[in-house]
Scaffold this motif. Structure first.
Motif, mmCIF file in Angstrom:
data_model
loop_
_atom_site.group_PDB
_atom_site.id
_atom_site.type_symbol
_atom_site.label_atom_id
_atom_site.label_comp_id
_atom_site.label_asym_id
_atom_site.label_seq_id
_atom_site.Cartn_x
_atom_site.Cartn_y
_atom_site.Cartn_z
ATOM 1 N N GLN A 69 0.921 -1.358 -0.066
ATOM 2 C CA GLN A 69 0.094 0.167 0.038
ATOM 3 C C GLN A 69 0.924 1.251 -0.046
ATOM 4 O O GLN A 69 0.545 2.280 -0.792
ATOM 5 C CB GLN A 69 -0.771 -0.039 1.266
ATOM 6 N N ALA A 70 1.912 1.139 0.791
ATOM 7 C CA ALA A 70 2.837 2.334 1.028
ATOM 8 C C ALA A 70 3.744 2.644 -0.417
ATOM 9 O O ALA A 70 3.920 1.603 -1.174
ATOM 10 C CB ALA A 70 3.841 2.041 2.082
ATOM 11 N N ILE A 71 3.992 3.746 -0.426
ATOM 12 C CA ILE A 71 4.971 4.234 -1.627
ATOM 13 C C ILE A 71 6.256 3.820 -1.341
ATOM 14 O O ILE A 71 6.788 4.096 -0.003
ATOM 15 C CB ILE A 71 4.746 5.474 -1.713
ATOM 16 N N LEU A 72 6.995 3.467 -2.242
ATOM 17 C CA LEU A 72 8.587 3.044 -2.060
ATOM 18 C C LEU A 72 9.262 4.222 -2.684
ATOM 19 O O LEU A 72 9.230 4.284 -3.863
ATOM 20 C CB LEU A 72 8.738 1.661 -2.557
ATOM 21 N N ARG A 73 10.271 4.531 -1.833
ATOM 22 C CA ARG A 73 11.396 5.559 -2.143
ATOM 23 C C ARG A 73 12.876 4.633 -2.137
ATOM 24 O O ARG A 73 13.079 4.176 -1.168
ATOM 25 C CB ARG A 73 11.444 6.746 -1.231
ATOM 26 N N LEU A 74 13.148 4.268 -3.288
ATOM 27 C CA LEU A 74 14.418 3.508 -3.560
ATOM 28 C C LEU A 74 15.728 4.067 -3.247
ATOM 29 O O LEU A 74 15.763 5.433 -3.408
ATOM 30 C CB LEU A 74 14.424 2.689 -4.894
#
Ligand code: AMP
Ligand code: MG
Length: 319
Positions: A231-236
């Motif tokens: 659900q969460a947005i990922l920041r790589l």
């Protein structure tokens, strides 16, 4: 050194013991030689991807000695039961909903809520599965991109020193992979043609099987939106963590860990990280966080498959 085991009772027992210990063992099915590992052991399953050199986490077929054993991990609809009764043991893989209480490694499902299950035919394979007393995940026992092996020598050529043993049961009688049918949706669909003819399936079902469109969600589960995305947005490639973010760490952790932190491998071990990946995404998601900062993961060995999965999870969502 990879052991070349025969199909004698003592050697089958040895192979079963190795599986129980989390080692990888190649064994013959009627379709092709499989690269088997204990499906409940995250590290063993991660080891399968590592030994194959697979650049991404495709879901794996899990093998059982009989339908009753499979039924402890997946839900059989009446149609699934009918197919299993008609064609198992045999070259048919069924994709079915995972049971909530299944303890099969999430890596086998590659993050999906389904599991591919099969009961292979050869007596040696089923004796091994019975003695190992655990579900066995097994893709074909070849390096990624190479052709499937149908003799123990083929496996030795490609995988020796990468796995503990090959259980030699002679040449595979069918020699092509199993037919994969998904019963996870309303209508049964053919995900992969294989050792069991489509006509045989359709005769029993009394209706044509759906064929997946080239980019349908089930056709190539590794690539798609139905694929489990958090659900969460990922920041790589995040080297610092915002106060509102959770942190998916690898190796050392920054002092400020944000709202929650899961370390894929404090020791910086890629196999351990792969084994933890799907559980980590689920756990951070459950914490209700809306943004996950992800530490840089080295792009070598299993790191490639981990990064492939993370990039998909981070990609813009299709709704
Ligand atoms: P292999 O294990 O290399 O013979 O390949 C397994 C095949 O089954 C691949 O085509 C997978 O995409 C397919 N498969 C395995 N598990 C699933 C699943 N849960 N959902 C859809 N397809 C699956
Ligand atoms: Mg294969």
């Amino acid at each position: 050194m990879t052991l070349h085991l025969s199909n004698s009772p003592q050697d089958i027992a040895k192979a079963a013991e190795l599986l129980q210990q989390g080692e990888l063992v190649s064994f013959a099915t009627e379709t092709v030689y499989g690269l088997g590992g204990n499906a409940r052991d995250d590290q063993a399953v991660a080891g399968i991807f590592e030994a194959k050199g697979r650049p991404r986490f495709n879901p794996l077929i899990v093998h059982f000695p009989d339908r009753q054993a499979a039924a402890q991990e997946v839900l059989f609809s009446p149609m699934a039961l009918e197919l299993a009764e008609a064609f198992w043991p045999g070259p048919l893989t069924l994709v079915l909903p995972r049971r909530e209480d299944s303890r099969i490694s999430l890596l086998c499902s590659a993050g999906l809520d389904t599991l591919a299950v099969r009961v292979p035919a050869p007596e040696t394979a089923r004796t091994l599965l019975r003695m190992a007393d655990c579900p066995v995940a097994a893709p074909s026992a070849n390096r990624a991109g190479k052709i499937s092996p149908t003799r123990a020598e083929h496996v030795m050529d490609e995988l020796s020193r990468r796995i503990a043993a090959v259980l030699d049961d002679g040449a595979c009688t069918i020699g092509v992979e199993s037919t994969v049918v998904s019963l996870a949706d309303e209508r049964p669909s053919l995900l992969r043609p294989g050792g069991l003819a489509r006509e045989e399936l359709e005769n029993l079902l009394g209706a044509p099987l759906e064929l997946p469109v080239a980019d349908s969600p089930v056709a190539s589960p590794g690539m798609l939106r139905s694929h489990y995305a958090p659900q969460a947005i990922l920041r790589l490639n995040a080297t610092s963590v915002g106060a509102e973010e959770a942190y998916l760490a690898f190796g050392s952790e920054p002092e400020d860990k944000g709202k929650a932190c899961f370390n894929l491998s404090p020791a910086g071990d890629l196999r351990e990280a792969a084994a933890n990946l799907f559980a980590a995404l689920r756990e951070l998601d459950r914490s209700g966080i809306s943004m996950i900062a992800v530490a840089p993961i080295p792009d070598t060995g299993l790191g490639q498959a981990i990064n492939d999965r993370l990039q998909r999870a981070a990609a813009p969502r299709v709704t």
